[in-house]
Design a protein around this motif. Structure first.
Motif, PDB file in Angstrom:
ATOM      1  N   SER A  80      14.609 -14.567  17.106  1.00 38.34           N
ATOM      2  CA  SER A  80      15.922 -14.780  17.601  1.00 38.34           C
ATOM      3  C   SER A  80      17.288 -14.912  15.994  1.00 38.34           C
ATOM      4  N   ASN A  81      16.692 -15.289  14.914  1.00 36.57           N
ATOM      5  CA  ASN A  81      17.400 -15.634  13.931  1.00 36.57           C
ATOM      6  C   ASN A  81      17.590 -13.856  12.728  1.00 36.57           C
ATOM      7  N   LYS A  82      16.955 -13.607  13.398  1.00 37.00           N
ATOM      8  CA  LYS A  82      16.857 -12.014  12.777  1.00 37.00           C
ATOM      9  C   LYS A  82      16.064 -12.104  11.484  1.00 37.00           C
ATOM     10  N   LEU A  83      15.238 -12.582  11.606  1.00 36.30           N
ATOM     11  CA  LEU A  83      14.625 -12.543   9.889  1.00 36.30           C
ATOM     12  C   LEU A  83      13.775 -11.510  10.180  1.00 36.30           C
ATOM     13  N   ILE A  84      13.186 -10.903  11.457  1.00 35.07           N
ATOM     14  CA  ILE A  84      12.575 -10.393  12.100  1.00 35.07           C
ATOM     15  C   ILE A  84      12.693  -9.617  12.869  1.00 35.07           C
ATOM     16  N   ASP A  85      12.613  -7.864  12.942  1.00 39.64           N
ATOM     17  CA  ASP A  85      12.970  -6.875  13.834  1.00 39.64           C
ATOM     18  C   ASP A  85      12.053  -6.469  14.498  1.00 39.64           C
ATOM     19  N   THR A  86      12.122  -6.453  16.226  1.00 36.64           N
ATOM     20  CA  THR A  86      11.237  -5.679  16.918  1.00 36.64           C
ATOM     21  C   THR A  86      11.563  -4.250  17.292  1.00 36.64           C
ATOM     22  N   SER A  87      10.552  -3.737  17.121  1.00 35.48           N
ATOM     23  CA  SER A  87      10.406  -2.158  17.746  1.00 35.48           C
ATOM     24  C   SER A  87       9.803  -1.791  18.595  1.00 35.48           C
ATOM     25  N   SER A  88       9.972  -0.829  19.506  1.00 36.01           N
ATOM     26  CA  SER A  88       8.768  -0.403  20.231  1.00 36.01           C
ATOM     27  C   SER A  88       7.131   0.385  19.103  1.00 36.01           C
ATOM     28  N   ALA A  89       6.069   0.045  19.622  1.00 34.79           N
ATOM     29  CA  ALA A  89       5.287   0.599  19.079  1.00 34.79           C
ATOM     30  C   ALA A  89       5.040   2.309  19.510  1.00 34.79           C
ATOM     31  N   MET A  90       4.528   3.156  18.767  1.00 38.01           N
ATOM     32  CA  MET A  90       4.642   4.267  18.505  1.00 38.01           C
ATOM     33  C   MET A  90       3.681   4.731  19.660  1.00 38.01           C
ATOM     34  N   PHE A  91       2.625   4.134  20.109  1.00 34.65           N
ATOM     35  CA  PHE A  91       1.592   4.186  20.540  1.00 34.65           C
ATOM     36  C   PHE A  91       1.777   3.755  22.164  1.00 34.65           C
ATOM     37  N   ASN A  92       2.572   3.039  22.362  1.00 33.29           N
ATOM     38  CA  ASN A  92       3.507   2.560  23.538  1.00 33.29           C
ATOM     39  C   ASN A  92       4.341   2.288  23.461  1.00 33.29           C
ATOM     40  N   LYS A  93       5.067   2.341  23.803  1.00 29.42           N
ATOM     41  CA  LYS A  93       6.978   1.565  24.062  1.00 29.42           C
ATOM     42  C   LYS A  93       7.214   0.466  24.780  1.00 29.42           C
ATOM     43  N   TYR A  94       6.244   0.174  25.671  1.00 27.93           N
ATOM     44  CA  TYR A  94       6.511  -0.949  26.135  1.00 27.93           C
ATOM     45  C   TYR A  94       5.733  -2.427  25.063  1.00 27.93           C
ATOM     46  N   VAL A  95       4.985  -1.904  24.378  1.00 26.56           N
ATOM     47  CA  VAL A  95       4.217  -3.392  23.126  1.00 26.56           C
ATOM     48  C   VAL A  95       5.286  -2.981  21.925  1.00 26.56           C
ATOM     49  N   LYS A  96       6.070  -4.508  21.639  1.00 29.20           N
ATOM     50  CA  LYS A  96       6.290  -4.578  20.717  1.00 29.20           C
ATOM     51  C   LYS A  96       5.599  -4.642  19.053  1.00 29.20           C
ATOM     52  N   VAL A  97       6.663  -4.172  18.358  1.00 33.27           N
ATOM     53  CA  VAL A  97       5.565  -4.819  16.905  1.00 33.27           C
ATOM     54  C   VAL A  97       6.622  -5.490  16.605  1.00 33.27           C
ATOM     55  N   LEU A  98       6.269  -5.880  14.770  1.00 30.87           N
ATOM     56  CA  LEU A  98       7.119  -6.604  13.868  1.00 30.87           C
ATOM     57  C   LEU A  98       7.129  -6.134  12.445  1.00 30.87           C
ATOM     58  N   GLU A  99       8.836  -6.309  12.224  1.00 32.62           N
ATOM     59  CA  GLU A  99       8.932  -6.495  10.964  1.00 32.62           C
ATOM     60  C   GLU A  99       9.901  -6.387  10.362  1.00 32.62           C
ATOM     61  N   ILE A 100       9.002  -7.434   9.016  1.00 31.88           N
ATOM     62  CA  ILE A 100      10.432  -8.072   8.759  1.00 31.88           C
ATOM     63  C   ILE A 100      11.687  -7.642   8.146  1.00 31.88           C
ATOM     64  N   SER A 101      13.399  -7.733   8.308  1.00 31.58           N
ATOM     65  CA  SER A 101      14.073  -6.854   8.377  1.00 31.58           C
ATOM     66  C   SER A 101      14.810  -7.768   7.133  1.00 31.58           C
ATOM     67  N   GLU A 102      15.995  -7.192   6.387  1.00 29.12           N
ATOM     68  CA  GLU A 102      16.315  -7.309   5.347  1.00 29.12           C
ATOM     69  C   GLU A 102      17.232  -8.346   5.090  1.00 29.12           C
ATOM     70  N   LYS A 103      17.129  -9.211   6.250  1.00 24.20           N
ATOM     71  CA  LYS A 103      17.328 -10.294   5.973  1.00 24.20           C
ATOM     72  C   LYS A 103      16.816 -11.379   5.760  1.00 24.20           C
ATOM     73  N   GLY A 104      15.129 -11.753   6.282  1.00 22.73           N
ATOM     74  CA  GLY A 104      14.284 -12.030   6.090  1.00 22.73           C
ATOM     75  C   GLY A 104      13.551 -12.088   4.436  1.00 22.73           C
ATOM     76  N   GLN A 105      13.816 -10.707   3.910  1.00 24.58           N
ATOM     77  CA  GLN A 105      13.269 -10.201   2.872  1.00 24.58           C
ATOM     78  C   GLN A 105      14.625 -10.804   1.875  1.00 24.58           C
ATOM     79  N   GLU A 106      15.430 -10.750   2.123  1.00 26.32           N
ATOM     80  CA  GLU A 106      16.671 -12.301   1.271  1.00 26.32           C
ATOM     81  C   GLU A 106      16.347 -12.765   1.714  1.00 26.32           C
TER      82      GLU A 106
END
Length: 623
Positions: A80-106
């Motif tokens: 919610s606070n944009k420290l983690i980004d979400t995107s669709s998984a390569m194998f299924n667009k309805y499944v959301k995967v997480l990655e640390i955002s630039e703001k999170g790295q900072e």
């Protein structure tokens, strides 16, 4: 002996969120929120953990002292606070995967996120009823006998600076009005030397009427009405020509001119600005209004903070959109000045500039009283400071601070006792609005804020309901049938997080001939009607109450709300606040509107704002 020399290690719970960010950096592939939660609590029963040898990673089980639900809430907070980004998984667009955002790295390099959390910064002072207070209570018993000890203390306090932390339904408006009466009748304060400031015209009218009935002609204003009177009285010193507040029509003409200057049509600008989802759930007229208001919000923000080139923070399509907004806003500033128009934000800025340049023109008030102090922003506090009142009395509830997205700053409550002199903090904790069962639910809803629990004034029957449905249609159909079965449309609120939900409900109510009014974020000033059901967003219903309240859409899509109706807030990063905490407070505001009967309904995944303690208090059913 050696053990005695080793200091005990104490974990800083405020920084637990860093383990989530570290885990995302450590795990070598995209990961879903459930697997991430299992990793952090050290759950080897998840097959993916053993299959990928994740249990050998350094941060495996780093949050094993928390429950999985608590970790999932923490993950959602960071999303919610944009420290983690979400995107669709390569194998299924309805499944959301997480990655640390630039703001999170900072934040990993320089942890700052915890500093924004109210619960990490606020230490509540216990209000003491002194022997001197008791003497005054007895002396003025004829005037104070209807009030509880904490209300009495707030009404008569002789400290120079008072912050009254007033919980929902604790009678804050009554206390504020009664204090003005006390000052004028018993302390001999000239009513003309008293200024009471509210946020809305309705609150101003209500307070003014109450004081008029008491024969007290104190000055009651909104921040904007106060500033407008100053500007009109001194227009010759401030402006070199006639200047007026821009109407809705003026703003539309200004936006059209700005778009023509930029060489782009309205529908193209809206197409660039809003996401496909946002365009689907809004009419063209609604999108135009939001777009116009957002551009003016940026203009006001730049006037306050100074213009800045925010386009360098973006690339690709986002850069193109940011560049368009900047071009439009720069034109709007010149256009408004050339046409002799000003916004509501200009009222405050121009009044402050006038006071700073002409301090001899600042009106003198012996007492300034401010309502809804949890909603104040920088220019409003700056205005109060310029007035330099001999006595300052502020009433607010940090539990109901829900306007961070438009600049309100809860830190003014946090820092009150450090900023002002001769300070007294008075906590109004007795709720006179809701049954004990609803008050208990409210306390659990914001237990993470670590504020004192509110106390109830009456028991009442237990009428707390949590209902799950298969779809929006089934959920809204239930609400409709339930209201029809009540036999009366008096004292019923149906509250939703978004305007879209209200629009859908309104159509169903029309089909079923249920008389209703619509209070939305675009139309918050619509008056309640006797014999009509009130459909409202939670933001628009604040300050009101009803016997029966339905809160619909209590799922993860709405609480915290994933959709943003104002993309510019993310583009410009206008205001930094903990969005998850504010969304939790918004949910609290919704349930605290109910006096006796509360229905929470949802479909899909229930919001984590409904914690296990709350569920124990409610009757649950699946439909």
């Amino acid at each position: 002996m050696m053990d005695e020399l080793i200091p005990e290690f104490k974990r800083d719970d405020k920084l637990n969120y860093l383990f989530v960010l570290k885990a995302l950096n450590e795990i070598p592939f995209p990961i879903g929120r459930l697997l991430l939660a299992d990793f952090l609590v050290g759950d080897r029963s998840n097959k993916s953990i053993l299959k990928n040898s994740l249990d050998e990673k350094h941060n495996f089980g780093a949050l094993k002292f928390l429950t999985k639900e608590e970790v999932l809430a923490m993950i959602d907070n960071l999303i919610s606070n944009k420290l983690i980004d979400t995107s669709s998984a390569m194998f299924n667009k309805y499944v959301k995967v997480l990655e640390i955002s630039e703001k999170g790295q900072e934040d990993l390099m320089n942890p700052r996120f915890a500093e924004k959390k109210f619960s990490n910064n606020y230490i509540e002072d216990e209000t003491e009823i002194t022997a001197d207070d008791e003497i005054l209570f007895r002396e003025f018993d004829f005037f104070l006998n209807k009030y509880n000890p904490l209300q009495k203390k707030a009404i008569i306090s002789r400290r120079k600076s008072v912050l009254c932390v007033a919980g929902a339904g604790s009678g804050k408006t009554t206390v504020l009005t009664k204090r003005v009466e006390f000052l004028t009748k018993f302390y001999g304060v000239d009513p003309r030397k008293i200024l009471a400031v509210t946020f809305t015209r309705k609150a101003r009218a209500e307070m003014k009427n109450r004081l008029n009935e008491l024969g007290i002609d104190a000055r009651v204003e909104t921040f904007n009405s106060f500033c407008e009177k100053i500007l009109l009285r001194n227009s010759g010193l401030i402006y070199n020509r006639p200047v007026r507040i821009a109407s809705y029509h003026d703003k539309i003409l200004a936006i059209i001119a700005a778009l023509e200057n930029y060489g782009i049509k309205m529908d193209v600008a809206i197409g660039k600005y809003f996401s496909e989802h946002q365009k689907k759930v809004r009419t063209p007229s609604q999108l135009q209004t939001i777009f116009m208001n957002d551009c003016f919000s940026v203009l006001d923000y730049f006037k306050l903070k100074g213009s800045k080139d925010f386009t360098n923070d973006f690339s690709g399509e986002e850069y193109s959109t940011a560049k368009m907004i900047r071009g439009i806003v720069e034109f709007l500033g010149k256009y408004m000045e050339m046409q002799g128009l000003r916004t509501y934000a200009d009222q405050l800025n121009d009044a402050m500039n006038f006071f700073e340049n002409h301090p001899e023109k600042i009106p003198v008030f012996e007492h300034v009283l401010v309502d809804e102090f949890q909603d104040v922003n920088f220019p409003q506090v700056r205005l109060i400071d310029l007035l330099k009142p001999a006595n300052l009395f502020c009433v607010g509830d940090p539990r109901q601070s829900i306007f961070g997205w438009r600049g309100s700053d809860i830190n003014y409550i946090l820092n009150f006792k450090n900023k002002y002199k001769d300070v007294e903090i008075i906590n109004l904790k007795k709720n006179y609005r809701s049954s004990k069962h609803i008050v208990d639910l409210m306390n659990h809803a914001i237990s993470s804020m670590k504020l004192a629990k509110l106390e109830s004034n009456f028991e009442g029957d237990k009428k707390l309901n949590l209902y799950k449905f298969d779809s929006d249609d089934a959920e809204f159909e239930f609400v409709t049938r339930k209201i029809l079965s009540l036999g009366s449309y008096e004292n019923i609120f149906v509250l939703a997080r978004t305007n879209k939900q209200l629009d859908n409900l309104s159509k169903i109510f029309v089909k079923n001939r249920i008389p209703h009014i619509l209070k939305s974020d675009d139309k918050p000033d619509v008056e309640l009607k006797r014999g009509f059901v009130t459909l409202s967003t939670i933001h628009a219903i604040k300050g009101l109450e009803s016997e029966i309240v339905f809160v619909v859409g209590c799922n993860l899509s709405n609480f915290p709300c994933k959709a943003s109706e104002h993309p510019i807030m993310e583009l410009v990063k206008m205001y930094e606040y903990d969005k998850d905490e504010e969304e939790r407070r918004l949910f609290y505001v919704a349930i605290s509107r109910a006096k006796n009967v509360l229905y929470l309904t949802y479909n899909k995944k229930q919001t984590y704002f409904i914690n296990p303690e709350m569920r124990e208090l409610m009757d649950e059913r699946n439909f």
